[in-house]
Design a protein around this motif. Structure first.
Motif, PDB file in Angstrom:
ATOM      1  N   THR A   1     -12.072  -1.787   0.330  1.00  0.00           N
ATOM      2  CA  THR A   1     -11.200  -0.731   0.862  1.00  0.00           C
ATOM      3  C   THR A   1     -10.412  -0.115  -0.289  1.00  0.00           C
ATOM      4  O   THR A   1      -9.668  -0.823  -0.970  1.00  0.00           O
ATOM      5  CB  THR A   1     -10.218  -1.306   1.909  1.00  0.00           C
TER       6      THR A   1
ATOM      7  N   THR B   1      -8.149   3.356   5.436  1.00  0.00           N
ATOM      8  CA  THR B   1      -7.600   2.041   5.787  1.00  0.00           C
ATOM      9  C   THR B   1      -8.726   1.019   5.941  1.00  0.00           C
ATOM     10  O   THR B   1      -8.473  -0.157   6.183  1.00  0.00           O
ATOM     11  CB  THR B   1      -6.797   2.108   7.099  1.00  0.00           C
TER      12      THR B   1
ATOM     13  N   ARG C   1       0.833  -1.206   0.000  1.00  0.00           N
ATOM     14  CA  ARG C   1       0.000   0.000   0.000  1.00  0.00           C
ATOM     15  C   ARG C   1       0.863   1.250   0.000  1.00  0.00           C
ATOM     16  O   ARG C   1       1.876   1.315   0.692  1.00  0.00           O
ATOM     17  CB  ARG C   1      -0.867  -0.050   1.259  1.00  0.00           C
TER      18      ARG C   1
ATOM     19  N   PRO D   1       0.669   4.723   1.334  1.00  0.00           N
ATOM     20  CA  PRO D   1      -0.180   5.507   2.246  1.00  0.00           C
ATOM     21  C   PRO D   1      -0.471   6.914   1.736  1.00  0.00           C
ATOM     22  O   PRO D   1      -1.554   7.440   1.963  1.00  0.00           O
ATOM     23  CB  PRO D   1       0.633   5.547   3.544  1.00  0.00           C
TER      24      PRO D   1
ATOM     25  N   ILE E   1      -7.534   1.498  -2.278  1.00  0.00           N
ATOM     26  CA  ILE E   1      -6.084   1.390  -2.014  1.00  0.00           C
ATOM     27  C   ILE E   1      -5.296   1.669  -3.297  1.00  0.00           C
ATOM     28  O   ILE E   1      -5.706   1.265  -4.380  1.00  0.00           O
ATOM     29  CB  ILE E   1      -5.760  -0.018  -1.444  1.00  0.00           C
TER      30      ILE E   1
END
Ligand SMILES: Cc1cc2nc3c(=O)[nH]c(=O)nc-3n(C[C@H](O)[C@H](O)[C@H](O)COP(=O)(O)OP(=O)(O)OC[C@H]3O[C@@H](n4cnc5c(N)ncnc54)[C@H](O)[C@@H]3O)c2cc1C
Length: 417
Positions: free
Chosen positions: A271, A167, A159, A161, A273
């Motif tokens: 999620t 998250t 990932r 960030p 990402i």
């Protein structure tokens, strides 16, 4: 001849594989399931695909459903009045310059696999694990991992960030395909509430023309209801209840609907990402992530399949531009950068849609009711999210724009977009 393996037969991998095959590359697609299993399996997506991606499919000769699919010619937007009352607080519609389409990915994937094989492409059926990748990287000059979303390649493509603000999943999603005796909706309906969104659109599914209806519930809220729902009848009843409660102007559509079949529902959470796109294998060889494997967005903004198609175009261009050079780490970063130059805007737009709309966005949606130019511009963000950055990312600029567009409208001018 350069040998290229594409792991994953989806919207991203197959469009790339077909494009490269047409240029004479020796391409192998590694698919999890054979086409007949894909076709007879559970629905995969709601896949509203906008003009740029459709134009690419037409260029490649693989938009095979133009005559059968109901064109999605407009977007109809409504926002719930938080004060209640059963009528929307905001309501507008805007025509797309070019129609969008939703063709069931089960149809697309199975037809494209046959098309790819017809072009002389090789298809292997194998659910590839991270441990298998070194063998592929030894056999092929380039390995592209286009195996969709999920954690299976987490360690290989970690990932990022900086580009992944969430998250956890931000929506609880429930999709159902129904047949309705209500007159066919020929556009995309987008209903917004503080508890989540509701979308409906015509879909050409494996079962023929249907209506795809999706509810996206904010976790913990009253639309977070899709866990443990297995039966399409139960799904439809819940969807009717949500519609009556939050989007009553649509009640008639689902009241006159019936489920299409036992596999025509989909539930889950995604999620969002962004991942590091280049993976290093134990041997030191490298593989390149693509589509949802590289960048997964929540489907709320309808960007995933569209950006998968854009990834296919970007990676194909990068392969051609690389000529006879090695497909090294630099090549992989350059290929991803071509894609990300557009996809970053889609990701930002999509991630922002998951947050409560700020004042300037609400003002934009409100002004769109009175100023068609604004409605048109907002509607076209879905096909061209690049326009989002510098517009709705900048509250002052967007309020200035609303004033200017409003003035143009009151002087009878058409805003050139
Ligand atoms: C409910 C929902 C609604 C959506 N609505 C829209 C929309 O309206 N508009 C839009 O643009 N996008 C939408 N999307 C997103 C869109 O479907 C995806 O972003 C898009 O399909 C991504 O394409 P892909 O090729 O990267 O991945 P996928 O389409 O997921 O394809 C990956 C392929 O790889 C295969 N695979 C997986 N693991 C392996 C393995 N280990 N080995 C070999 N093969 C493997 C899978 O079987 C699959 O065939 C929606 C998604 C969902 C879930």
């Amino acid at each position: 001849m350069r040998r290229i393996a594409v792991i994953g037969a989806g919207q991203a991998g197959l469009v790339l594989a077909i494009g490269l095959r047409r240029h004479g590359y020796d391409v192998t697609v590694v698919a999890e399931r054979p086409p007949d299993e894909v076709r007879s399996g559970r629905l995969i997506s709601n896949q509203c695909v906008f003009h740029p991606a459709l134009a690419r499919e037409r260029e490649l000769g693989i938009n095979l459903w133009d005559r059968d699919v109901t064109p999605i010619g407009e977007i109809e937007f409504k926002a719930v009045d938080p004060a209640g009352g059963g009528t929307p607080a905001i309501s507008w519609r805007a025509e797309f310059d070019h129609a969008a389409q939703s063709v069931d990915q089960r149809v697309k994937v199975s037809d494209w696999m046959a098309h790819f094989a017809g072009l002389g492409g090789e298809i292997r059926i194998h659910r590839v694990t991270p441990d298998d990748l070194d063998a592929y990287a030894a056999e092929f000059d380039l390995v592209v991992v286009a195996a969709g979303r999920g954690p299976q390649f987490d360690a290989l493509f970690p990932r990022e960030p900086e580009f992944s603000p969430y998250t956890e999943a931000q929506r609880d999603i429930g999709i159902i395909y129904v047949r309705t005796s209500h007159p066919v909706i020929d556009g995309l309906t987008f209903n917004l509430s503080p508890y989540g969104e509701n979308f409906a659109m015509p879909v050409l599914s494996v079962q023929g023309p249907v209506l795809g209806v999706g509810f996206f519930g904010v976790p913990g809220g009253p639309m977070d209801v899709w866990h443990d729902i297995a039966d399409p009848g139960q799904h439809l009843e819940i969807a009717r209840g949500l519609t009556r409660r939050f989007f009553p102007w649509h009640t008639e559509i689902l009241d006159n609907a019936e489920p299409v079949g036992p596999l025509e529902t989909l539930h889950g959470r995604i999620t969002p990402i962004v991942r590091h796109p280049v993976g290093t294998l134990p041997s030191g060889r490298r593989v390149l992530a693509m589509g949802d494997t590289a960048v997964t967005n929540d489907p709320v903004g309808g960007q995933g399949a569209n950006m998968a198609a854009h990834a296919a175009r970007s990676y194909e261009e990068a392969v051609l531009a690389n000529e006879d050079r090695e497909f090294d780490e630099k090549f992989m970063h350059d290929a991803f950068a071509r894609y990300w130059s557009v996809a970053q805007h889609a990701t930002r737009f999509n991630n922002d849609l998951l947050a409560p709309p700020p004042e300037h966005v609400l003002a934009t949606l409100d002004t769109a009711q009175r100023v068609p130019e604004v409605a048109h511009r907002f509607a076209h963000l879905f096909e061209n999210p690049v326009n989002y950055t510098g517009w709705l990312t900048d509250p002052e600029a967007s309020m200035r724009y609303l004033a200017e567009a409003g003035a143009r409208a009151s002087h009878g001018e058409h805003g050139g977009l």
